[in-house]
Design a protein around this motif. Sequence first.
Motif, PDB file in Angstrom:
ATOM      1  N   ASP A 170       0.836  -1.204   0.000  1.00 42.27           N
ATOM      2  CA  ASP A 170       0.000   0.000   0.000  1.00 42.27           C
ATOM      3  C   ASP A 170       0.869   1.252   0.000  1.00 42.27           C
ATOM      4  O   ASP A 170       1.758   1.403   0.845  1.00 42.27           O
ATOM      5  N   GLY A 191      -6.766   1.963  -4.427  1.00 40.38           N
ATOM      6  CA  GLY A 191      -7.419   3.242  -4.245  1.00 40.38           C
ATOM      7  C   GLY A 191      -8.792   3.030  -3.672  1.00 40.38           C
ATOM      8  O   GLY A 191      -9.185   1.886  -3.434  1.00 40.38           O
ATOM      9  N   SER A 242      -0.990   4.301  -0.828  1.00 41.16           N
ATOM     10  CA  SER A 242      -2.080   5.197  -1.221  1.00 41.16           C
ATOM     11  C   SER A 242      -2.160   6.479  -0.402  1.00 41.16           C
ATOM     12  O   SER A 242      -2.885   7.395  -0.760  1.00 41.16           O
ATOM     13  N   THR A 251      -8.842   0.397  -0.880  1.00 38.95           N
ATOM     14  CA  THR A 251      -8.258   0.944   0.342  1.00 38.95           C
ATOM     15  C   THR A 251      -9.349   1.250   1.376  1.00 38.95           C
ATOM     16  O   THR A 251      -9.094   1.209   2.578  1.00 38.95           O
ATOM     17  N   PRO A 269      -5.308   1.432 -11.117  1.00 41.66           N
ATOM     18  CA  PRO A 269      -5.850   2.220 -10.008  1.00 41.66           C
ATOM     19  C   PRO A 269      -7.364   2.430 -10.130  1.00 41.66           C
ATOM     20  O   PRO A 269      -7.919   2.402 -11.227  1.00 41.66           O
ATOM     21  N   VAL A 321      -1.634   5.732  -5.548  1.00 45.22           N
ATOM     22  CA  VAL A 321      -2.243   4.489  -6.037  1.00 45.22           C
ATOM     23  C   VAL A 321      -1.616   4.053  -7.365  1.00 45.22           C
ATOM     24  O   VAL A 321      -1.529   2.861  -7.658  1.00 45.22           O
TER      25      VAL A 321
END
Lengths: 224, 341
Positions: A7, A64, A9, A94, A214, A71
């Motif tokens: 991750d 995302g 993001s 996410t 994404p 992302v």
Amino acid sequence: MRLLAIDTSGETCSAALLCGDALTQVLDFAPRRHGDLILGMMARLLAEAGLALGDLDALAFGQGPGSFTGVRIAAAVAQGAAFGAGLGVIGVSTLAALAQGHHRATGQGPILAALDARMGEVYWGCYRIGAEGLAELDGVEAVAPPGAVRATGQGLWYGVGSGFGAYREDLRLALGGALAGVDPGRVCEAGDLARLAAGAWRRGDVVAPERGLPVYLRDRVTAG
Amino acid sequence: MRVLGIETSCDETGVAIYGDGEGLLAHAVYSQIEIHARYGGVVPELASRDHVRKALPMIRQVMEEAGLAAGDIHGVAYTAGPGLIGALLVGSALGRSLAWAWGVPAIGVHHMEGHLLAPLLEEPAPEFPFVALLVSGGHTQLIDVAGIGRYRLLAESLDDAAGEAFDKTAKILGLPYPGGPELAKLAEQGDPGRFRFPRPMTDRPGLDFSFSGLKTFTLNTLRAELAGDGDPQQTRADVARAFEEAVVDTLAIKCRRAVRETGHPRLVLAGGVSANRRLRARMDEVMAAEGGRTYYPRPALCTDNGAMIAFAGWQRLKAGQAEPLGFHPRARWPMETLPPI
């Protein structure tokens, strides 16, 4: 089953390795340093487990919503590493990971996850905890002004994510008595992405690397 | 050694493979012109969104075209700057991760070094040292090139880059985006004798450029002439011709000075504007008169492409340079800070 999840993001950078039920995770607060850190985190987790990239069943990434650039970094790293190792990829929300993280930490649910999307809006979605103990989307994920956010069903919901920090009062007003509590400090973690990715893997939701793209939610990015 | 090159610094996705003694094995470029045309310029977020969709399918494509599998590629090069940071991050993240997964070295390439070395992909290739004129939408620079990574900036534009001046003037002339090549086409129909535009900063010593005044001069001339009763289409063509002549002449005067100052009888043209036919012809004349020669890449390698990145990366990887396990592209990156090989 062996999955590596990443991750990038938001302001943290994390990676997690899930081997069967054993989960290991590394996480760092690292604004704008994702590029310096993420591959090293992935390499470290694999080395500690005595595994090579090719020993994995798939690569998972936080698709995302979140920082557009963030992302994309996760998607491009997942694409490159998966293509190079002959693996498939699993894109995980996410927002779902935020809900999963809250449930993991507190046992609570259902959860309304909301991320600060700036420009007077939040990215949000409603999640119920399913039979496997995994967060499942109820309705759709969207970007909207906080005043337009609604719970998708009756009962009490737990509000989670930076949206509840940036727009606490607007969201309280919009959700009224449906809100049982809020946790604005929770962030997306790769370990929660990995747990969700395991569910996706069991369902066969794995795609070719170039389809690991994404999910921005906000598609209006020009003034025109 | 075979190297995969990835270019994503602006609005073109480029992927190519270059190998020792094999040259360019495959090469693909996808231009985003249609995506940005309605905005009259590159929208950075849209550029990044497109790169992440296109780059990996293009890597698959060039590997198939070259008949190569994973183990056949020994290094990965990607553009690490200068350029749009979001766009650079896509190619850097993808390229660095792919190299890690393949277990091969990776190198972040300077975009302008890619352009500068592109003429070395042609026969005959220029020998070092030479003078390079880098002309694109973002750069107008004269560089003394003693070797790879041995660059001395001689001059640059104090305001608009030459390509930027072409594009902005094309907009003034009502030509579709991106206007540079369209302006050159329109100039073909222009009368070279009707207008004579100033040659900025050529009446004093020095090598620096300035093109923004020329753009304003063009706008004022066009307004005054279109208010008269001549054929407006012919006037536009004549103005385009005078503008192009002025830019080409200015660049030629400065290049001649640079060649005389350095004593290098070789001039390399690189960057998108170096595809301009009139510029090439004029520089050939100038260098013939100086007893030297001009070098430039084929038009496909003048605009942004992956071949120049694969080639520049190959040069540096072959010399043992490589990146640590991470990627860190830079929007700004002075070329003089590059290490020599």
